[in-house]
Design an enzyme around this catalytic site. Structure first.
Site, PDB file in Angstrom:
ATOM      1  N   GLU A  45      63.988   8.070  53.715  1.00 26.78           N
ATOM      2  CA  GLU A  45      65.326   8.642  53.514  1.00 26.78           C
ATOM      3  C   GLU A  45      65.347  10.083  54.022  1.00 26.78           C
ATOM      4  OE1 GLU A  45      66.044  11.211  51.284  1.00 26.78           O
ATOM      5  OE2 GLU A  45      64.036  11.406  50.425  1.00 26.78           O
ATOM      6  N   LEU A  69      68.099  12.195  53.069  1.00 26.86           N
ATOM      7  CA  LEU A  69      69.292  12.642  52.350  1.00 26.86           C
ATOM      8  C   LEU A  69      69.187  14.105  51.948  1.00 26.86           C
ATOM      9  CD1 LEU A  69      69.797   9.575  49.981  1.00 26.86           C
ATOM     10  CD2 LEU A  69      70.911  10.023  52.173  1.00 26.86           C
ATOM     11  N   LYS A 107      59.190  11.339  58.751  1.00 26.76           N
ATOM     12  CA  LYS A 107      59.711  12.011  57.549  1.00 26.76           C
ATOM     13  C   LYS A 107      58.989  13.330  57.307  1.00 26.76           C
ATOM     14  CE  LYS A 107      61.921  12.925  53.834  1.00 26.76           C
ATOM     15  NZ  LYS A 107      62.061  12.062  52.663  1.00 26.76           N
ATOM     16  N   ASN A 155      60.916  17.152  57.628  1.00 26.37           N
ATOM     17  CA  ASN A 155      61.024  18.124  56.539  1.00 26.37           C
ATOM     18  C   ASN A 155      60.221  19.389  56.822  1.00 26.37           C
ATOM     19  OD1 ASN A 155      62.805  16.704  55.016  1.00 26.37           O
ATOM     20  ND2 ASN A 155      61.326  15.978  53.519  1.00 26.37           N
ATOM     21  N   CYS A 171      61.560  17.923  48.107  1.00 25.07           N
ATOM     22  CA  CYS A 171      60.933  17.469  49.352  1.00 25.07           C
ATOM     23  C   CYS A 171      60.124  18.538  50.078  1.00 25.07           C
ATOM     24  CB  CYS A 171      62.001  16.920  50.305  1.00 25.07           C
ATOM     25  SG  CYS A 171      62.782  15.410  49.725  1.00 25.07           S
ATOM     26  N   LYS A 189      56.714  19.918  48.538  1.00 24.67           N
ATOM     27  CA  LYS A 189      55.803  18.789  48.306  1.00 24.67           C
ATOM     28  C   LYS A 189      55.323  18.190  49.618  1.00 24.67           C
ATOM     29  CE  LYS A 189      57.641  14.836  47.028  1.00 24.67           C
ATOM     30  NZ  LYS A 189      57.233  13.784  47.996  1.00 24.67           N
ATOM     31  N   LYS A 195      69.876  24.307  44.659  1.00 23.59           N
ATOM     32  CA  LYS A 195      71.003  24.646  45.524  1.00 23.59           C
ATOM     33  C   LYS A 195      72.266  24.145  44.844  1.00 23.59           C
ATOM     34  CE  LYS A 195      71.296  20.582  48.554  1.00 23.59           C
ATOM     35  NZ  LYS A 195      71.366  20.142  49.949  1.00 23.59           N
ATOM     36  N   ARG A 229      64.024  20.786  40.626  1.00 28.18           N
ATOM     37  CA  ARG A 229      62.665  20.645  41.135  1.00 28.18           C
ATOM     38  C   ARG A 229      62.372  21.689  42.206  1.00 28.18           C
ATOM     39  NH1 ARG A 229      62.497  14.300  42.382  1.00 28.18           N
ATOM     40  NH2 ARG A 229      64.660  14.792  42.913  1.00 28.18           N
TER      41      ARG A 229
END
Length: 485
Positions: A158, A160, A215, A219, A273, A276, A334, A341
């Site tokens: 994902e 998102l 992914k 990120n 995300c 991590k 945000k 988290r």
């Protein structure tokens, strides 16, 4: 199709809800009975206790009982499900590696059920969670170990953005599917038929390992971009006079090759995300014997960014936090989410408490319950007794000697007048999101203003501002964010 979504958090619930919009029969499974009971009500206030996303309660309510079902018992639906999505929390360990405990527990449990199903029709097991590269192969081994027949494994990460998960699921910029066989690709094409051959959406079919790597790369590159602006652009405007941060951003990003996304400087990126994933990628590359210098620098800049305004306040504004009361506006990482988290606010609280503040008066439009329940709980640390929670920003500011803005909620943009009518100078405003476009009103009235990406402005009466100082103020002025984090 009959779909099973395992895990109903910030990824699983929006994914399940939007799949049900397209007419699939979706069964969302979770071991958390209270969470499932909340979703089964279809009530917005119950759903938003766990996942707060614009438009999500409406999607759940519209499809509940028709195409969308919630359960704590996966036994029955495992017998005839066609596609199983793993949307399970994979938190980081202290060394940066990924804690796969929950994932592997779920995988073994599902494998045991699939091995005993009477029908042996093809099933595809899909990793939606962000998992280390090679996890699809481990999932395959677990299935074989339990004797599961006629199955395929796939990776479908994902991408998102929280606060936009529903629209992001409906209209993704890309759909990445990593699988091994034409049969499995065909099953997933059927599942995502609305996106295949779309004029705008890129539908990419590749190997499971490549999908997993996409992914992590995505990120990490986004965090690299954010850290470049925080670590270079913001530092220039803070260290050198007469640099206008917003003009710097416009001038640089006018080049079509350079994205405007992430160029808005802040007190660091948070969420489930970025931190991590970069730590996990560092760990994976270290295990493979490869250099991670650039990744370590990016991660270090972002972590430093979360608390450095407090250090600047001590060294530049000569502010002593000991026994002071500080207002903290914004707890979520945000706006438009209650997710805390890896929020910068967590580090801000820890740092303020370590500096001996008497009290922290906190306010956030959505994350107050999450803060009380999960994070700043006195049962975890007696120092958290110094935190009080308030219903409005004005109430949080009352009786304080300093203010820290940590989240980019739009309502914080109009705070200058509220500050003036609530507290009197000497007073320090630390703006971690450059949320006060009318900061000059505060400075003219005697308030000290310390923004990220700008120099410290000492408060003084407006008639005392010389032209040179006016120029300096303009150089550091924050403007409304073109693209918030």
């Amino acid at each position: 199709m009959k779909i099973v979504v395992i895990g109903t958090g910030f990824v699983g619930l929006p994914h399940a809800a939007v799949l049900s919009e397209y007419g699939h029969e979706v069964h969302a499974y979770d071991i958390d009975a209270a969470r499932i009971a909340a979703y089964q009500t279809g009530e917005a206030h119950e759903i938003e206790r766990y996942v707060n996303e614009p438009g999500l309660p409406e999607v759940v309510a519209d499809n509940l009982g028709r195409y969308l079902f919630f359960t704590t018992d996966i036994t029955q639906i495992a017998e005839d499900g066609e596609v199983f999505f793993f949307c399970i929390n994979t938190p980081p360990k202290r060394d940066g590696s990924t804690d796969m405990t929950y994932y592997f527990d779920a995988a073994h449990h599902l494998a045991d059920l699939l091995a005993r199903r009477p029908k042996k029709t093809r099933v595809v097991l899909v990793n939606k969670s962000t998992v280390p590269i090679g996890t699809a192969r481990q999932l395959e081994l677990i299935m074989r170990e339990h004797g599961v027949e006629n199955f395929g494994v796939a990776s479908n990460p994902e991408f998102l953005a929280q606060g936009n998960a529903v629209e992001g699921s409906r209209r993704p910029d890309r759909v990445v599917v990593g699988a091994d066989t034409p049969e499995d690709f065909q099953i997933l094409r059927r599942l995502y038929s609305q996106f295949v051959n779309h004029v705008r959406i890129r539908y990419l079919e590749t190997t499971p390992e490549t999908a997993e790597a996409i992914k992590y790369m995505s990120n990490t590159l986004l965090l690299t971009y954010i850290s470049f602006w925080n670590g270079v652009g913001a530092r220039l405007a803070e260290a050198l006079p007469n640099i206008r941060m917003e003009d710097l951003k416009i001038g640089v990003t006018s080049d079509a090759r350079i994205s405007t996304w992430g160029s808005y400087v802040s007190n660091g990126a948070g969420g489930s995300c970025f931190g991590k994933d970069i730590r996990s990628l560092i760990y994976q590359l270290n295990q493979a014997g490869r250099s991670t210098d650039i990744l370590r620098a990016v991660y270090g800049i972002n972590e430093y960014q979360k608390t450095y305004l407090i250090e600047r306040a001590i060294h530049e504004a000569h502010f002593n936090f000991n026994q002071k009361t500080v207002a903290l506006l914004g707890l979520a990482f945000k706006k438009r989410t209650n997710d805390m988290r890896d929020s910068a606010a967590l580090r801000v609280v820890e740092t303020l408490l370590s500096r001996g503040v008497r009290a922290i008066r906190a306010y956030d439009p959505l994350a107050m319950d999450e803060a009380r329940r999960s994070w700043f709980n006195p049962d975890k640390n007696h120092l958290f007794e110094r935190i009080t929670y308030h219903e409005t920003a004005k109430e949080a500011i009352e009786g304080t000697q300093a203010l820290y803005i940590s989240t980019d909620w739009e309502e914080f943009r109009g705070l200058a007048r509220t500050i003036q009518t609530t507290v009197q100078p000497p007073y320090l405003v630390m703006d971690g999101r450059r949320m006060l476009p009318d900061y000059d009103m505060l400075v003219a009235a005697g308030y000290d203003y310390l923004p990220v990406g700008g120099q410290l402005l000492h408060g003084r009466p407006s008639d005392a501002l010389a032209p040179a100082e006016n120029g300096r103020a303009a150089a550091s002025a924050p403007q409304p964010a073109a693209q918030p984090l």
